[in-house]
Design an enzyme around this catalytic site. Structure first.
Site, PDB file in Angstrom:
ATOM      1  N   HIS A 110      -7.406  -1.210   5.734  1.00  0.00           N
ATOM      2  CA  HIS A 110      -6.401  -0.296   6.288  1.00  0.00           C
ATOM      3  C   HIS A 110      -6.275   0.903   5.346  1.00  0.00           C
ATOM      4  CE1 HIS A 110      -2.709   1.048   8.205  1.00  0.00           C
ATOM      5  NE2 HIS A 110      -2.062   0.950   7.069  1.00  0.00           N
ATOM      6  N   HIS A 134       1.393   3.886   2.033  1.00  0.00           N
ATOM      7  CA  HIS A 134       1.921   4.616   3.198  1.00  0.00           C
ATOM      8  C   HIS A 134       3.444   4.729   3.135  1.00  0.00           C
ATOM      9  CE1 HIS A 134      -1.909   3.899   5.817  1.00  0.00           C
ATOM     10  NE2 HIS A 134      -1.998   4.969   5.054  1.00  0.00           N
ATOM     11  N   HIS A 188       4.859  -5.049  10.484  1.00  0.00           N
ATOM     12  CA  HIS A 188       5.216  -4.376  11.741  1.00  0.00           C
ATOM     13  C   HIS A 188       5.381  -5.369  12.892  1.00  0.00           C
ATOM     14  CE1 HIS A 188       4.623  -0.134  10.546  1.00  0.00           C
ATOM     15  NE2 HIS A 188       3.688  -0.605   9.743  1.00  0.00           N
ATOM     16  N   ASP A 194       0.011  -4.195   6.133  1.00  0.00           N
ATOM     17  CA  ASP A 194      -0.684  -3.734   7.331  1.00  0.00           C
ATOM     18  C   ASP A 194      -2.130  -4.230   7.389  1.00  0.00           C
ATOM     19  OD1 ASP A 194       1.639  -2.406   7.904  1.00  0.00           O
ATOM     20  OD2 ASP A 194       0.815  -0.378   7.712  1.00  0.00           O
ATOM     21  N   ASP A 218       5.848   4.470   5.201  1.00  0.00           N
ATOM     22  CA  ASP A 218       6.716   3.455   5.795  1.00  0.00           C
ATOM     23  C   ASP A 218       6.687   2.142   5.003  1.00  0.00           C
ATOM     24  OD1 ASP A 218       4.012   3.227   6.793  1.00  0.00           O
ATOM     25  OD2 ASP A 218       4.733   1.809   8.300  1.00  0.00           O
ATOM     26  N   HIS A 219       6.091   2.174   3.808  1.00  0.00           N
ATOM     27  CA  HIS A 219       6.054   0.994   2.928  1.00  0.00           C
ATOM     28  C   HIS A 219       6.607   1.301   1.541  1.00  0.00           C
ATOM     29  CE1 HIS A 219       3.535  -1.373   5.780  1.00  0.00           C
ATOM     30  NE2 HIS A 219       3.368  -0.146   6.236  1.00  0.00           N
ATOM     31  N   HIS A 252       0.846  -1.194   0.000  1.00  0.00           N
ATOM     32  CA  HIS A 252       0.000   0.000   0.000  1.00  0.00           C
ATOM     33  C   HIS A 252       0.880   1.241   0.000  1.00  0.00           C
ATOM     34  CE1 HIS A 252       0.718  -0.636   4.278  1.00  0.00           C
ATOM     35  NE2 HIS A 252       0.183   0.529   4.601  1.00  0.00           N
TER      36      HIS A 252
HETATM   37 FE    FE Z   1       2.774   0.498   8.087  1.00  0.00          FE
HETATM   38 ZN    ZN Z   2       0.108   1.396   6.595  1.00  0.00          ZN
END
Ligand code: FE
Ligand code: ZN
Length: 254
Positions: A113, A57, A170, A132, A59-60, A55
């Site tokens: 998410h 975001h 995570h 996530d 942090d990805h 996805h």
């Molecule tokens: Fe994440």
């Molecule tokens: Zn995420």
């Protein structure tokens, strides 16, 4: 055999490097950062073939541009996210197949998410890269989707073979276990799991991956049918999706 290397980065993210020794092809799942991935590639003398994003975001996808610049890799992500995944080359949808040498991953759409979230399922390798959507003893927060949507998505993952390894993005297991125990304190599998993961974290070891079988036994978001859990939430006769919605709401403020 598919080589899988887990790279812990940032506070609690995991990046996964996948390598097929026969073809030499290598993929990275959700590179939050580029440098730690480049370091591992160099150590092994591997060349990056693909980035697989679950996805959009930060942090990805944070390492997308730099990794592409350094390696010329191809970036794969959801068609629904093509406007917001940096440098996307190949947009995929439910059922699409991605080949990594002789290994192959099936794309599954798992909105909830985020609206465009996808996961990569390597059936022959018993490995699920679920970003996530599903966590060890937990699930993603609802940023863009409804509880109903995430519940539908999790039903797909719940139906995968029990020995499927769950590689989530995570390290949230300790906090998730505390919540899980609060809604199902007498679940023995959960109590045992808590002991194991506390030892792992005390030794700075990852608690990821788990398996679908372990999630079925311990993850409250997979256990809307548990009579004990339902009794604790005062919703013995509610539909599973309603129990799930209640759980998600409780977890948000836990
Ligand atoms: Fe994440
Ligand atoms: Zn995420």
């Amino acid at each position: 055999m598919l080589d899988i290397i887990q790279i812990p980065v940032l506070t609690d993210n995991y990046i996964y490097l996948l390598h097929d020794a026969v073809s030499g092809e290598t993929a990275v799942v959700d590179p939050a950062l580029a440098q730690p991935v480049l370091d591992v590639l160099n150590q092994h003398g591997w060349q990056l073939t693909y980035i697989l994003n679950t996805h959009h975001h930060g942090d990805h996808v944070g390492g997308n541009l730099e990794l592409k610049r350094h390696t010329g890799c191809q970036i794969i992500g959801a068609n629904a996210d093509k406007h917001r995944i940096p440098a996307l080359d190949r947009a995929v949808v439910e059922g699409d197949v991605i080949n990594l040498g002789t290994h192959s991953a099936q794309v599954m759409e798992t909105a909830g998410h985020t609206s465009g979230h996808i996961v990569y399922y390597f059936a022959e390798d018993n490995a699920l890269f679920c970003g996530d959507t599903l966590f060890v003893m937990g699930c993603g927060r609802l940023f863009e989707g409804s509880a109903e949507q995430l519940w539908q998505s999790l039903q797909k993952l719940k139906a995968l073979p029990a020995d499927t390894r769950v590689y989530c993005a995570h390290e949230y297991s300790q906090a998730n276990a505390r919540f899980a125990l609060s809604v199902e304190p007498d679940n023995v599998a959960l109590q045992q799991k808590m002991t194991v993961i506390q030892q792992q974290r005390a030794n700075n070891l990852p608690t990821v991956p788990s398996t679908i079988a372990e999630e079925l036994a311990t993850n409250p978001f997979f256990r809307e049918d548990s009579p004990a859990l339902r009794a604790n939430l005062n919703c013995t006769t509610d539909a599973p999706v309603e129990v799930f919605t209640k759980l998600r709401r409780l977890k948000d403020s836990f």
